[in-house]
Design an enzyme around this catalytic site. Structure first.
Site, short mmCIF file in Angstrom:
data_model
loop_
_atom_site.label_atom_id
_atom_site.label_comp_id
_atom_site.label_asym_id
_atom_site.label_seq_id
_atom_site.Cartn_x
_atom_site.Cartn_y
_atom_site.Cartn_z
CE1 TYR A 153 -3.74 2.44 1.03
CE2 TYR A 153 -2.39 3.13 2.63
CZ TYR A 153 -3.41 3.43 2.02
OH TYR A 153 -4.39 4.33 2.17
CE LYS B 129 -3.31 5.67 -0.63
NZ LYS B 129 -4.30 6.34 -1.13
#
Length: 245
Positions: free
Chosen positions: A143, A147
């Site tokens: 994740y 980002k």
């Protein structure tokens, strides 16, 4: 930009932070809010216009452009998080899934709606990023990678869209009190606070919104001594305690 009277499109708007964005926009006098969700039947608020929108589907995005020709504010909120360390056997699968939503979905939406916003005289795009745009939370590394990529896309969009009178805002927060962070034991930020600070930032035409104390504190580390973040990542991993500080 002026939130009052704007026409906004929020992705992932059926719950959590997306719903908070829709609520905040309405409270500040937005003329119209398109609420995008994979299943539009999950949006029951009569104040918004529900829209079937899966940001991983080019067909859905093309249909959204046709259905929403008056948009001058896009809030790229849709996201997914699979809580996967980088050497997990499922890391590649998780990363590909998260990239499709968090990176390619955001990119597709910006590419599709930037011409719409420009034709409507300009406006803004707000991309929901995270404090892990700046450092790696090791239990959630795939994740984090998305980002980091989302931050680069956001900054690149800002450069290219400036001449078209489109502001591009990156929004950063720590853990937010939504279903995505349900397993988190650490302090969490109310989604309403993130939404309000984002709209404040859009109104003030700033490029980066630090939506909670975690974002403010971690940005200070990025600014003053990035090695602190690397040490923090290592300490978290060594402690073996996911989702807590």
């Amino acid at each position: 930009m002026d939130i009052k009277g704007c026409t906004a499109l929020v992705t992932g708007a059926n719950r959590g932070l997306g719903k908070a964005y829709a609520d905040a926009l309405i409270a500040r006098g937005a003329a119209k809010v398109y609420a995008g969700a994979r299943d539009p039947s999950t949006i029951t608020d009569h104040r918004v216009t529900s829209l079937q929108l899966d940001v991983t589907s080019p067909e859905h995005i093309t249909a959204a452009v046709a259905a929403c020709p008056d948009v001058n504010l896009l809030i790229n909120n849709a996201g997914t998080m699979l809580a996967t360390p980088i050497l997990d056997p499922q890391a590649e699968t998780a990363l590909r899934t998260e990239l499709e939503v968090n990176v390619f979905g955001m990119l597709r939406m910006a590419q599709a709606f930037a011409p719409v916003i420009a034709q409507n005289g300009g406006g803004a795009i707000a991309n929901m990023l995270s404090v892990v745009s700046w450092y790696v939370y090791p239990f959630n590394a795939t994740y984090c990678a998305t980002k980091f990529a989302g931050l680069a896309i956001t900054n690149a969009l800002r450069v290219q869209l400036k001449a078209q009178n489109i502001d591009v805002v990156g929004v950063y927060a720590g853990f937010i009190d939504t279903a995505m962070a349900a397993a988190v034991e650490a302090e969490k930020t109310p989604p309403s606070q993130v939404a309000e600070r984002t709209l404040d930032g859009l109104a003030s035409r700033i490029d980066h919104v630090y939506a909670d104390q975690a974002a403010e504190d971690l940005w200070a580390m990025v600014r003053d001594d990035p090695s602190q973040l690397e040490a923090m990542s290592q300490a978290l991993w060594d402690a073996g305690s996911p989702w807590t500080f």
